[in-house]
Design a protein around this motif. Structure first.
Motif, short mmCIF file in Angstrom:
data_model
loop_
_atom_site.label_atom_id
_atom_site.label_comp_id
_atom_site.label_asym_id
_atom_site.label_seq_id
_atom_site.Cartn_x
_atom_site.Cartn_y
_atom_site.Cartn_z
N GLU A 215 3.74 5.61 5.52
CA GLU A 215 4.63 4.66 6.17
C GLU A 215 5.39 3.76 5.27
O GLU A 215 6.59 3.39 5.53
CB GLU A 215 3.79 3.69 7.00
N THR A 216 4.87 3.40 4.20
CA THR A 216 5.80 2.71 3.12
C THR A 216 6.92 3.69 2.54
O THR A 216 7.91 2.97 2.30
CB THR A 216 4.73 2.16 1.90
N THR B 100 1.74 4.21 0.97
CA THR B 100 1.26 5.26 2.10
C THR B 100 2.45 5.89 2.56
O THR B 100 3.52 5.70 2.26
CB THR B 100 0.58 4.50 3.42
N GLU C 286 -6.23 6.51 6.36
CA GLU C 286 -5.00 6.39 5.95
C GLU C 286 -4.39 5.10 6.40
O GLU C 286 -2.95 5.05 6.27
CB GLU C 286 -4.14 7.29 6.48
N GLY C 287 -4.95 3.85 6.61
CA GLY C 287 -4.38 2.86 6.84
C GLY C 287 -3.93 2.91 8.52
O GLY C 287 -4.28 3.69 9.23
N HIS C 288 -3.25 1.92 8.83
CA HIS C 288 -2.82 1.70 10.34
C HIS C 288 -1.91 2.98 10.76
O HIS C 288 -1.10 3.29 9.70
CB HIS C 288 -1.88 0.52 10.82
N PHE D 117 7.16 -2.78 9.62
CA PHE D 117 8.22 -2.45 8.72
C PHE D 117 9.54 -2.56 9.11
O PHE D 117 10.57 -2.74 8.22
CB PHE D 117 7.85 -0.90 8.07
N ASP E 193 2.06 -7.64 -0.43
CA ASP E 193 1.25 -7.61 0.58
C ASP E 193 -0.11 -8.12 0.07
O ASP E 193 -0.66 -7.21 -0.90
CB ASP E 193 1.06 -5.86 1.11
N MET F 274 2.86 0.55 12.36
CA MET F 274 3.62 0.43 11.20
C MET F 274 5.10 0.40 11.41
O MET F 274 5.81 -0.26 10.71
CB MET F 274 3.30 1.04 9.94
N HIS G 150 0.87 -1.12 0.12
CA HIS G 150 -0.18 -0.20 -0.06
C HIS G 150 0.68 1.19 0.08
O HIS G 150 1.82 1.27 0.84
CB HIS G 150 -0.99 -0.07 1.33
N LEU H 194 -8.07 1.50 4.79
CA LEU H 194 -6.88 2.35 3.84
C LEU H 194 -7.58 3.16 2.83
O LEU H 194 -7.18 4.24 2.24
CB LEU H 194 -6.19 1.38 2.97
#
Ligand code: ADE
Length: 408
Positions: free
Chosen positions: A45-46, A43, A335-337, A346, A115, A342, A41, A331
């Motif tokens: 965080e990614t 985001t 905005e997802g977790h 991650f 994912d 995360m 995803h 998501l």
């Protein structure tokens, strides 16, 4: 300034473990010469993960792992700063989605990070074209791990894959607290309803369902759990929830959320039993848990009443409201977790990549657990960043645990 850059900076503040790993990766240049293909995803965080792997010297291509989860300002930022080649946009078609996966595989990655399993599946289906260089992969989520286990069982898996989802510092936290909070966040952003006093039906009582049930209860909702597994159902009962089949829950619920990982959990026969005005959403990986096609078939009209909230009028005149077209609402509507959870997921991903680079060639072609030392190291660093100290066993206590002779 681009909003994405600032939002990524904010996420970095909440991800101290990953940021500490970034320093290690940068100092030791652990990933020089390594090409990484990622399907995650897209985001903030990614982006923090991508920047970390890039700091280690990796060359990265990234595509989204769901058509509705991409944050376009993040794509813009990562592309502008040349951290990765990014193939993603919010709202793409299925055809574009698979084209993007091909683009990622076309860099001939050494490591793939997935994912949900789509990148890994395409790699395997088109092994002759893309398979040549891959040492191994990582998988982020329960659904992806289930798909991999099925490939493993039928002897179709061709690379070792680390099931990051199965690390304790991943699923006990991300799945539970992450899904719990981000699902509530998505429902509230999309609907602005009051949860207190509502009947909130949670379908599935795995880690995600537990987290969601507890957060919904915390907001004052009366929670009903739907399960197919005797043990999980029993746990839900003892955690104090009402447990019943979906056929029964359908009559009481005001809000229904699926987190089962399975198909057609809420179907036509259940829509007919529901009250007027109910809200339906899914936080499982794929958009298969609510039978959206069935809902369309029994509806006389459909309109978008708010962003990511559609109103279906069904044949008897009742109105049912569907979030994010049945795609993962945490998501798509939020905005997802949160970054802070995360951080651990991650950190496991980054350390799993490092492990694959170092050990990949000697690993069995199987679905593998994250090594326990990595799991513990993530927990150790997380506690450290939280300023929390814990006890250590005394020598006497260690000896006691190793000794079978001392009893009554
Ligand atoms: N999966 C769930 N939440 C996420 C997030 N914030 N970023 C990336 N993947 C996620």
């Amino acid at each position: 300034m681009n909003k994405g850059r600032l939002r990524i900076e904010w996420a970095e503040r909440q991800m101290p473990v990953l940021m500490s790993l970034r320093e290690d990766f940068e100092r030791e240049k652990l990933l020089v010469g390594i090409r990484i293909g990622m399907c995650l995803h897209v985001t903030t965080e990614t982006a923090v993960l991508v920047r970390t792997l890039r700091a280690g010297g990796a060359e990265i291509a990234l595509c989204g792992s769901n058509p509705l989860s991409t944050q376009d300002d993040v794509v813009e930022t990562l592309s502008e700063e040349h951290t990765a080649d990014v193939y993603a946009r919010r709202g793409i078609s299925e055809e574009e989605y698979y084209k993007n996966i091909e683009q990622v595989l076309s860099i001939k990655p050494h490591i793939i990070m997935d994912d949900g399993g789509d990148l890994t599946t395409v790699l395997h289906k088109r092994w002759e074209e893309f398979g040549g260089y891959v040492i191994g992969g990582t998988e982020e989520t329960t659904t992806g791990v289930n798909r991999l286990l099925s490939m493993d069982k039928t002897k179709q898996l061709r690379i070792p894959v680390i099931a990051v989802n199965n690390a304790m510092t991943k699923h006990f936290f991300d799945n539970r607290y992450g899904t719990g909070q981000s699902t509530i966040d998505g429902i509230l952003r999309a609907t602005n309803i009051l949860l207190a006093g509502k009947n909130f039906v949670v379908c599935g009582y795995g880690q995600c369902g537990r987290g969601l049930a507890s957060r919904a209860r915390g907001m004052g909702a009366k929670v009903i759990v739907v399960e197919v597994d005797y043990i999980k159902a029993l746990e839900a009962v003892m955690d104090g929830y009402d447990v019943m089949p979906i056929r029964e829950a359908a009559r009481y619920g005001d809000i229904f959320v699926t987190v089962t990982g399975n198909i057609n959990v809420i179907r036509k026969e259940h829509f007919y039993l529901m009250k007027d005005g109910v809200i339906l959403g899914n936080s499982g990986h794929f958009d298969v848990e609510i039978d959206v096609k069935g809902l369309e078939e029994i509806s006389t009209s459909r309109r978008e009443i708010r962003d990511e909230l559609e109103e279906f009028t069904i044949q008897d005149g009742k109105k049912l409201y569907l979030l994010a077209r049945g795609r993962l609402l945490n998501l798509a509507c939020a905005e997802g977790h949160p970054s802070n959870v995360m951080d651990m997921s991650f950190a496991n991903q980054a350390l799993a990549v490092d492990f694959l680079v170092k050990e990949g060639k000697d690993l069995p072609v199987r679905v593998l657990d994250v090594p326990i030392d990595i799991d513990r190291e993530v927990a150790r660093r997380k506690l450290l960043t939280m300023g929390i100290n814990i006890d250590q066993m005394t020598e006497e206590q260690k000896r006691y645990l190793e000794n079978w002779e001392i009893g009554t």
